[in-house]
Motif scaffolding. Structure first.
Motif, mmCIF file in Angstrom:
data_model
loop_
_atom_site.group_PDB
_atom_site.id
_atom_site.type_symbol
_atom_site.label_atom_id
_atom_site.label_comp_id
_atom_site.label_asym_id
_atom_site.label_seq_id
_atom_site.Cartn_x
_atom_site.Cartn_y
_atom_site.Cartn_z
ATOM 1 N N ILE A 84 0.849 -1.202 0.000
ATOM 2 C CA ILE A 84 0.000 0.000 0.000
ATOM 3 C C ILE A 84 0.882 1.249 0.000
ATOM 4 C CG2 ILE A 84 -1.615 1.376 1.392
ATOM 5 C CD1 ILE A 84 -2.880 -1.288 2.299
ATOM 6 N N ALA A 85 1.923 1.241 0.841
ATOM 7 C CA ALA A 85 2.846 2.381 0.912
ATOM 8 C C ALA A 85 3.564 2.570 -0.429
ATOM 9 C CB ALA A 85 3.863 2.163 2.028
ATOM 10 N N ARG A 86 4.017 1.460 -1.017
ATOM 11 C CA ARG A 86 4.726 1.536 -2.310
ATOM 12 C C ARG A 86 3.807 2.112 -3.391
ATOM 13 N NH1 ARG A 86 6.210 -3.518 -2.693
ATOM 14 N NH2 ARG A 86 4.475 -4.236 -3.988
ATOM 15 N N THR A 87 2.563 1.622 -3.428
ATOM 16 C CA THR A 87 1.605 2.108 -4.428
ATOM 17 C C THR A 87 1.284 3.578 -4.207
ATOM 18 O OG1 THR A 87 0.623 -0.106 -4.528
ATOM 19 C CG2 THR A 87 -0.656 1.696 -5.481
ATOM 20 N N PHE A 88 1.222 3.996 -2.940
ATOM 21 C CA PHE A 88 0.946 5.406 -2.626
ATOM 22 C C PHE A 88 2.031 6.307 -3.212
ATOM 23 C CE2 PHE A 88 1.453 9.206 -0.065
ATOM 24 C CZ PHE A 88 0.168 9.706 -0.027
ATOM 25 N N PHE A 89 3.301 5.925 -3.043
ATOM 26 C CA PHE A 89 4.391 6.763 -3.549
ATOM 27 C C PHE A 89 4.451 6.745 -5.079
ATOM 28 C CE2 PHE A 89 6.069 6.051 0.830
ATOM 29 C CZ PHE A 89 6.102 7.397 1.206
ATOM 30 N N ILE A 90 4.118 5.605 -5.683
ATOM 31 C CA ILE A 90 4.036 5.540 -7.150
ATOM 32 C C ILE A 90 2.931 6.474 -7.650
ATOM 33 C CG2 ILE A 90 3.394 4.060 -9.109
ATOM 34 C CD1 ILE A 90 4.715 1.722 -7.558
ATOM 35 N N THR A 91 1.781 6.432 -6.950
ATOM 36 C CA THR A 91 0.651 7.299 -7.309
ATOM 37 C C THR A 91 1.020 8.765 -7.154
ATOM 38 O OG1 THR A 91 -0.882 5.600 -6.507
ATOM 39 C CG2 THR A 91 -1.793 7.796 -6.877
ATOM 40 N N ALA A 92 1.681 9.099 -6.033
ATOM 41 C CA ALA A 92 2.067 10.490 -5.769
ATOM 42 C C ALA A 92 3.005 11.012 -6.860
ATOM 43 C CB ALA A 92 2.731 10.600 -4.396
ATOM 44 N N ALA A 93 3.975 10.176 -7.277
ATOM 45 C CA ALA A 93 4.919 10.582 -8.320
ATOM 46 C C ALA A 93 4.203 10.776 -9.656
ATOM 47 C CB ALA A 93 6.022 9.530 -8.457
ATOM 48 N N ALA A 94 3.321 9.822 -10.000
ATOM 49 C CA ALA A 94 2.574 9.924 -11.261
ATOM 50 C C ALA A 94 1.649 11.132 -11.242
ATOM 51 C CB ALA A 94 1.759 8.642 -11.487
ATOM 52 N N PHE A 95 0.940 11.319 -10.133
ATOM 53 C CA PHE A 95 0.013 12.449 -9.998
ATOM 54 C C PHE A 95 0.767 13.770 -10.128
ATOM 55 C CE2 PHE A 95 -2.046 15.738 -7.515
ATOM 56 C CZ PHE A 95 -3.376 15.643 -7.904
ATOM 57 N N GLY A 96 1.918 13.868 -9.459
ATOM 58 C CA GLY A 96 2.703 15.104 -9.510
ATOM 59 C C GLY A 96 3.119 15.455 -10.929
ATOM 60 N N GLY A 97 3.591 14.454 -11.667
ATOM 61 C CA GLY A 97 4.011 14.687 -13.051
ATOM 62 C C GLY A 97 2.857 15.072 -13.957
ATOM 63 N N LEU A 98 1.743 14.377 -13.805
ATOM 64 C CA LEU A 98 0.569 14.645 -14.645
ATOM 65 C C LEU A 98 -0.034 16.015 -14.347
ATOM 66 C CD1 LEU A 98 -0.954 11.091 -14.284
ATOM 67 C CD2 LEU A 98 -0.336 12.122 -16.486
ATOM 68 N N SER A 99 -0.090 16.361 -13.064
ATOM 69 C CA SER A 99 -0.654 17.656 -12.674
ATOM 70 C C SER A 99 0.258 18.801 -13.136
ATOM 71 C CB SER A 99 -0.838 17.705 -11.150
ATOM 72 O OG SER A 99 -1.636 18.815 -10.779
ATOM 73 N N LEU A 100 1.558 18.583 -13.040
ATOM 74 C CA LEU A 100 2.519 19.588 -13.513
ATOM 75 C C LEU A 100 2.361 19.804 -15.011
ATOM 76 C CD1 LEU A 100 4.938 21.429 -12.784
ATOM 77 C CD2 LEU A 100 6.435 19.496 -13.350
ATOM 78 N N TYR A 101 2.149 18.716 -15.757
ATOM 79 C CA TYR A 101 1.924 18.827 -17.202
ATOM 80 C C TYR A 101 0.660 19.645 -17.475
ATOM 81 C CZ TYR A 101 0.427 17.611 -21.916
ATOM 82 O OH TYR A 101 -0.004 17.689 -23.214
ATOM 83 N N GLY A 102 -0.423 19.331 -16.746
ATOM 84 C CA GLY A 102 -1.675 20.060 -16.930
ATOM 85 C C GLY A 102 -1.540 21.541 -16.619
ATOM 86 N N TYR A 103 -0.680 21.864 -15.646
ATOM 87 C CA TYR A 103 -0.491 23.264 -15.231
ATOM 88 C C TYR A 103 0.376 24.044 -16.216
ATOM 89 C CZ TYR A 103 0.478 27.298 -12.255
ATOM 90 O OH TYR A 103 0.572 28.577 -11.756
ATOM 91 N N THR A 104 1.396 23.386 -16.768
ATOM 92 C CA THR A 104 2.382 24.121 -17.574
ATOM 93 C C THR A 104 2.135 24.070 -19.084
ATOM 94 O OG1 THR A 104 3.828 22.160 -17.580
ATOM 95 C CG2 THR A 104 4.210 23.818 -15.863
ATOM 96 N N THR A 105 1.413 23.051 -19.570
ATOM 97 C CA THR A 105 1.254 22.920 -21.025
ATOM 98 C C THR A 105 0.479 24.092 -21.637
ATOM 99 O OG1 THR A 105 0.511 21.467 -22.809
ATOM 100 C CG2 THR A 105 -0.889 21.542 -20.859
ATOM 101 N N LYS A 106 0.912 24.493 -22.797
ATOM 102 C CA LYS A 106 0.214 25.553 -23.539
ATOM 103 C C LYS A 106 -0.931 24.979 -24.375
ATOM 104 C CE LYS A 106 3.214 28.641 -22.171
ATOM 105 N NZ LYS A 106 2.822 29.583 -21.082
ATOM 106 N N LYS A 107 -0.913 23.649 -24.536
ATOM 107 C CA LYS A 107 -1.936 22.974 -25.328
ATOM 108 C C LYS A 107 -3.242 22.896 -24.543
ATOM 109 C CE LYS A 107 -2.989 18.437 -27.306
ATOM 110 N NZ LYS A 107 -2.567 17.020 -27.402
ATOM 111 N N SER A 108 -4.361 23.216 -25.186
ATOM 112 C CA SER A 108 -5.658 23.108 -24.525
ATOM 113 C C SER A 108 -6.063 21.650 -24.398
ATOM 114 C CB SER A 108 -6.724 23.869 -25.321
ATOM 115 O OG SER A 108 -8.004 23.634 -24.754
ATOM 116 N N LEU A 109 -6.434 21.251 -23.174
ATOM 117 C CA LEU A 109 -6.860 19.874 -22.919
ATOM 118 C C LEU A 109 -8.378 19.763 -22.859
ATOM 119 C CD1 LEU A 109 -4.297 18.940 -20.086
ATOM 120 C CD2 LEU A 109 -4.021 18.723 -22.570
ATOM 121 N N SER A 110 -9.070 20.838 -23.225
ATOM 122 C CA SER A 110 -10.537 20.847 -23.121
ATOM 123 C C SER A 110 -11.182 19.753 -23.979
ATOM 124 C CB SER A 110 -11.095 22.217 -23.520
ATOM 125 O OG SER A 110 -10.693 22.553 -24.843
ATOM 126 N N GLY A 111 -10.512 19.405 -25.089
ATOM 127 C CA GLY A 111 -11.041 18.362 -25.965
ATOM 128 C C GLY A 111 -11.041 16.977 -25.329
#
Length: 232
Positions: free
Chosen positions: A112-139
C-alpha cells in the motif's frame, strides 16, 4: 511607458494570485488525502470498529456516504459559504477513510505504501503537465467522461460477475482515465481562476478544485493498487 508598467504590475499581481490559489488547492487536496489515510489506518487496526461499520446493512451507508458528500458539495456550492464547504470537505475526507479502511485487510501495508508513492509521483508529473502545457486539454473532457461512465458501469456489472479478467480491464482503463483527468482537471482549475471576481468565489473554487484532484488521486491509487498491491 506608464501604461506598460501598469500592465506589467497587473500581470505580476495576477500571476502571484494564481500561484497562491493553486497552492491552496494542492494544500487542501494533500491534507484531505492525509486525513483519509490516517482514518483508514486507525479504523483498520480496530476489530470493534471494523465489525461495527461493515458487519451489517450499515456497510452500504459507509460505502455510499462519500458519494452523498460529493453530490451535496457539487450541487450546493453556490448556496453555501466557503467555511461550510470546507467543513464538508474535511468530513468527506474522513468518511472516505472509513470506506477505504478495508484495503489494509486486503493488501499488505508495504505494498500500500509503495503504491501510494508511485501514485504520488505519477500524480505530480501529470498535474505539472496540466499546469504548464500551452496545449488546450478541453477536448479531452468528453472522452474522459465517457471513459469514466464506462468504468462505473463495468464495475457495477462485475460486482455480480466477479470476473478477474474484467477487473483487470477496468483497472487498466481506470489508470488511463484518471491519469488523463489529473492533467485535464489541473488545467481546468487553473483556467477557472481567470473568471473569479471575489475572495469568496476564490475560496470556494479552491475547495472544489481540491475535491476534483482528491478524487483523481484516490481513484488512480485504487486502480494502481490492483497492479502493485500484494494481497494478504
Amino acid at each position: 511607458t506608464a501604461y506598460r508598467a501598469g500592465t506589467a504590475t497587473q500581470t505580476a499581481e495576477f500571476d502571484a494570485g494564481l500561484r497562491a490559489y493553486m497552492l491552496k488547492v494542492y494544500n487542501y487536496m494533500a491534507s484531505g488525502v492525509l486525513l483519509t489515510g490516517i482514518v483508514a489506518m486507525l479504523v483498520s487496526r480496530s476489530e470493534t470498529l471494523l465489525s461495527a461499520l461493515f458487519s451489517g446493512p450499515q456497510a452500504y451507508i459507509v460505502m455510499l456516504a462519500p458519494l452523498a458528500f460529493v453530490l451535496v458539495m457539487s450541487f450546493g456550492m453556490h448556496k453555501m459559504r466557503s467555511g461550510t464547504l470546507q467543513m464538508l470537505f474535511w468530513a468527506y475526507a474522513a468518511v472516505m477513510g472509513l470506506s477505504l479502511s478495508t484495503i489494509f485487510l486486503a493488501f499488505s501495508g508495504e505494498s500500500i505504501a509503495r503504491t501510494f508513492f508511485i501514485t504520488a509521483a505519477a500524480f505530480g508529473g501529470l498535474s505539472l503537465y496540466g499546469y504548464t502545457t500551452k496545449k488546450s486539454l478541453s477536448g479531452w473532457g468528453t472522452f474522459l467522461m465517457m471513459g469514466l461512465f464506462g468504468i462505473i458501469i463495468a464495475a457495477v456489472v462485475n460486482m455480480f460477475l466477479g470476473s478477474s479478467m474484467l477487473q483487470f480491464v477496468i483497472s487498466c482503463a481506470g489508470v488511463l482515465v484518471f491519469a488523463g483527468l489529473t492533467a485535464y482537471d489541473t488545467q481546468r482549475i487553473k483556467e477557472s481562476y481567470y473568471m473569479m471576481a471575489t475572495g469568496e468565489a476564490v475560496a470556494k473554487g479552491a475547495i472544489m478544485g481540491a475535491l476534483s484532484l482528491y478524487l483523481d488521486f484516490v481513484n488512480l491509487f485504487m486502480m494502481l493498487l490492483q497492479f502493485f498491491g500484494n494481497r494478504e
